[in-house]
Design a protein around this motif. Structure first.
Motif, short mmCIF file in Angstrom:
data_model
loop_
_atom_site.label_atom_id
_atom_site.label_comp_id
_atom_site.label_asym_id
_atom_site.label_seq_id
_atom_site.Cartn_x
_atom_site.Cartn_y
_atom_site.Cartn_z
N LYS A 28 1.15 -0.96 0.19
CA LYS A 28 -0.08 0.29 -0.48
C LYS A 28 0.54 1.22 -0.18
N HIS A 29 2.06 0.82 1.08
CA HIS A 29 2.84 2.15 1.02
C HIS A 29 3.28 2.62 -0.17
N LEU A 30 3.73 1.77 -1.10
CA LEU A 30 4.25 1.75 -2.39
C LEU A 30 3.89 2.80 -2.99
N ALA A 63 12.42 5.31 7.63
CA ALA A 63 12.52 5.73 6.56
C ALA A 63 11.55 6.62 6.54
N GLU A 64 10.22 6.34 7.15
CA GLU A 64 8.94 6.91 7.63
C GLU A 64 9.38 8.58 8.65
N HIS A 65 10.25 8.51 9.04
CA HIS A 65 11.08 9.28 10.67
C HIS A 65 11.72 11.00 9.20
N TYR A 66 12.61 10.21 8.28
CA TYR A 66 13.26 10.90 7.64
C TYR A 66 12.24 11.42 6.94
N GLU A 67 11.72 11.14 5.82
CA GLU A 67 11.05 11.59 4.91
C GLU A 67 9.40 12.25 6.37
N ILE A 68 9.20 12.33 7.21
CA ILE A 68 8.26 13.56 8.06
C ILE A 68 9.09 14.49 8.38
N ASP A 76 0.68 11.41 4.50
CA ASP A 76 0.53 9.77 4.37
C ASP A 76 1.75 9.41 5.02
N GLU A 77 2.55 9.70 5.24
CA GLU A 77 3.98 9.31 5.87
C GLU A 77 3.93 9.28 7.38
N LYS A 78 2.79 9.75 7.52
CA LYS A 78 2.80 9.47 9.49
C LYS A 78 1.65 8.68 9.46
FE LIG Z 1 6.82 7.30 3.23
#
Ligand SMILES: [Fe+2]
Ligand SMILES: [Fe+2]
Length: 163
Positions: free
Chosen positions: A46-48, A109-114, A142-144
């Motif tokens: 889903k996240h892809l 990765a999500e923390h980096y993007e956030i 979406d990242e959160k």
């Molecule tokens: Fe992400």
């Protein structure tokens, strides 16, 4: 020549996250493949799809700014990926440990993007780039959400790995 304009920093950070998002479109299928837990697998898939949309939105931002959509090599996300690759190669984890590990790799990765989107939103606001900021906010949401799902999965899988 030294950088003196906030707009240049804004563009630099945009190119950095553009590189990171593109890298994630190639990394997420691998994570989905490595995951054993069906819900975790599904979450990565889903996240892809969302990540492909993130790339798309960033290309819209480049168009708004009238700049070429080019990435700037981002050692931060490269490092997060390298850490994952090394662990998988060196540790040959059991399926349970692998799933638990993947939630942490994904969360990094999500923390980096956030952090990247939060910074871009602050800069974009200061520069009056309202349309760009709106697109960053959509990606950030979406990242959160992805991070929250990974954290829930991590709790479940850590308990399962212990059993
Ligand atoms: Fe992400
Ligand atoms: Fe993303």
């Amino acid at each position: 020549m030294s950088m003196t304009e906030p707009r240049e920093l804004f563009l630099h950070d945009l190119r950095d996250i553009y590189y990171a998002e593109q890298l994630l479109t190639t990394a997420l299928p691998k994570l989905a493949e490595e995951a054993t837990d069906p819900k975790l697998k599904e979450g990565f898939e889903k996240h892809l799809q969302q990540t492909k949309e993130h790339v798309n939105r960033l290309e819209q931002v480049f168009a708004i700014l009238d700049e070429d959509a080019t990435g700037e090599k981002c050692p931060g996300i490269d490092g997060i990926k390298a850490e994952h690759d090394k662990f998988m190669k060196d540790e040959d984890p059991s399926p349970e440990i692998c799933d638990a590990f993947l939630t942490g790799a994904g969360a990094r990765a999500e923390h980096y993007e956030i952090a990247a989107y939060s910074g871009l939103i602050t800069l974009g606001d200061a520069l009056g780039e309202r349309d760009a900021v709106e697109l960053f906010e959509q990606n950030l949401a979406d990242e959160k959400a992805a991070l929250a799902e990974l954290e829930t999965a991590a709790k479940k899988l850590a308990t399962a790995a212990k059993a």
